[in-house]
Design a protein around this motif. Structure first.
Motif, mmCIF file in Angstrom:
data_model
loop_
_atom_site.group_PDB
_atom_site.id
_atom_site.type_symbol
_atom_site.label_atom_id
_atom_site.label_comp_id
_atom_site.label_asym_id
_atom_site.label_seq_id
_atom_site.Cartn_x
_atom_site.Cartn_y
_atom_site.Cartn_z
ATOM 1 N N ILE A 166 -5.038 -3.570 -3.372
ATOM 2 C CA ILE A 166 -6.276 -3.852 -2.625
ATOM 3 C C ILE A 166 -7.458 -3.836 -3.598
ATOM 4 C CG2 ILE A 166 -7.847 -2.990 -0.827
ATOM 5 C CD1 ILE A 166 -5.372 -1.683 0.510
ATOM 6 N N ASP A 167 -7.518 -2.794 -4.430
ATOM 7 C CA ASP A 167 -8.637 -2.687 -5.377
ATOM 8 C C ASP A 167 -8.622 -3.841 -6.380
ATOM 9 O OD1 ASP A 167 -9.835 -0.461 -4.282
ATOM 10 O OD2 ASP A 167 -8.632 0.951 -5.444
ATOM 11 N N GLN A 202 -5.221 -4.468 5.959
ATOM 12 C CA GLN A 202 -4.983 -3.125 5.434
ATOM 13 C C GLN A 202 -5.006 -2.101 6.561
ATOM 14 O OE1 GLN A 202 -8.722 -2.158 2.902
ATOM 15 N NE2 GLN A 202 -8.151 -0.245 3.941
ATOM 16 N N ALA A 250 -5.497 3.339 4.275
ATOM 17 C CA ALA A 250 -5.942 2.883 2.949
ATOM 18 C C ALA A 250 -7.464 2.881 2.856
ATOM 19 C CB ALA A 250 -5.389 1.495 2.661
ATOM 20 N N SER A 281 -12.946 0.039 1.300
ATOM 21 C CA SER A 281 -12.789 -1.386 0.949
ATOM 22 C C SER A 281 -14.081 -2.151 1.207
ATOM 23 C CB SER A 281 -11.663 -2.021 1.760
ATOM 24 O OG SER A 281 -10.436 -1.475 1.383
ATOM 25 N N ASN A 297 -2.582 4.974 -8.047
ATOM 26 C CA ASN A 297 -3.602 4.617 -7.066
ATOM 27 C C ASN A 297 -2.907 3.717 -6.052
ATOM 28 O OD1 ASN A 297 -5.671 3.540 -5.539
ATOM 29 N ND2 ASN A 297 -6.573 2.358 -7.223
ATOM 30 N N ARG A 298 -2.572 4.277 -4.916
ATOM 31 C CA ARG A 298 -1.805 3.514 -3.920
ATOM 32 C C ARG A 298 -2.555 2.252 -3.482
ATOM 33 N NH1 ARG A 298 2.621 6.349 -1.227
ATOM 34 N NH2 ARG A 298 1.833 8.325 -1.998
ATOM 35 N N ARG A 299 -3.888 2.303 -3.593
ATOM 36 C CA ARG A 299 -4.724 1.158 -3.206
ATOM 37 C C ARG A 299 -4.762 0.080 -4.288
ATOM 38 N NH1 ARG A 299 -9.388 1.050 0.104
ATOM 39 N NH2 ARG A 299 -10.232 -0.160 -1.647
ATOM 40 N N PHE A 347 0.842 -1.209 0.000
ATOM 41 C CA PHE A 347 0.000 0.000 0.000
ATOM 42 C C PHE A 347 0.875 1.256 0.000
ATOM 43 C CE2 PHE A 347 -2.132 3.339 2.598
ATOM 44 C CZ PHE A 347 -2.936 3.805 1.579
#
Ligand SMILES: C[S@@+](CC[C@H](N)C(=O)[O-])C[C@H]1O[C@@H](n2cnc3c(N)ncnc32)[C@H](O)[C@@H]1O
Length: 231
Positions: free
Chosen positions: A127-128, A148, A152, A157, A122-124, A115
């Motif tokens: 996760i995305d 996470q 984040a 999420s 998009n730092r996420r 992250f």
């Protein structure tokens, strides 16, 4: 091997380029150790690092494990540590793969997604990616298990997991002080100011909350009218 201390007791070797477990990974390990989450399951672990979770997932009674890393060198560390702690005769499928870009479907995907240092606009992103494309690696009613930070955006999420067909919950959370390297990236520090409940500040120290999220795919089929060429 069921007591907590034995489950988490490991001899882990790491080279300069390997990811040394941080509080995020340690919290995910603590949750896996104390909850029946992986028992009897065929697990795909993404970004195994030094195999800290791989070993634990085996000890917790997973039926089969496939573990990935992004390069052969990093995967080599996972292999060495797994064999040293579990024994060379335990079957495991170790693969070089770019996140979800690998073959097969599994009961569960486990990850500690990059992250802060994801290297993506998009730092996420990781996760995305799990939330959007995790279903491609999952069987019906398959599960995601990942950790996470509050930075984040946990609410984001949970909302996106629901939108993408998962029943999701936070299994457990814990708080810890910011790592020093967060302060080295002014862009990161500016971004987290835009996230609700990203951190708490007490006596001049900033604390993030680490949450382990468990999400289970709801059974679903696209309607007959959906335009899905080649299905
Ligand atoms: C946050 S670290 C977690 C490592 C370990 N699972 C842990 O929790 O300690 C993320 C791991 O993902 C790996 N990684 C980074 N990009 C990746 C990608 N595109 N595909 C697979 N693994 C990746 C890194 O090499 C690193 O080991």
């Amino acid at each position: 091997m069921n007591d907590l201390k034995s489950l988490l007791d490991m001899d882990l070797q790491a080279g300069e380029d390997d990811w040394t477990p941080t509080p995020h990974g340690q919290w995910l390990a603590s949750v896996i150790a104390r909850h029946d989450l992986v028992e009897g399951k065929e697990v795909l672990e993404l970004g195994a690092g030094v195999a800290n979770h791989t070993i634990l997932i085996h000890r917790r009674g997973a039926k089969a494990i496939t573990a990935t890393e992004i390069t052969e060198e990093l995967l080599g560390t996972a292999r060495t540590n797994f064999e040293a702690n579990v024994g060379g005769d335990v079957p495991i499928d170790l693969r070089v793969a770019d996140w979800l870009h690998t073959d097969g479907t599994f009961d569960m995907v486990v990850a500690n997604p990059p992250f802060c240092q994801s290297g993506k606009q998009n730092r996420r992103y990781f996760i995305d990616s799990l939330i959007l494309d995790g279903h491609k690696r999952l069987r019906p009613e398959g599960e995601l298990l990942f950790v996470q930070s509050s930075m984040a955006d946990v609410k984001m999420s949970l909302r996106r997991l629901n939108q993408n067909g998962f029943d999701a919950r936070v299994v457990e959370s814990t708080q810890g002080p910011f790592r020093d390297y967060y302060f080295d990236d002014p862009t990161f520090m500016a971004e987290i100011e835009q996230v609700d409940d990203a951190y708490e500040e007490r006596d001049g120290t900033k604390y993030e909350t680490l949450s382990v999220i468990h999400a289970k795919l709801r059974r679903w089929s696209p309607p007959a009218t959906a335009h899905l060429p080649g299905r």
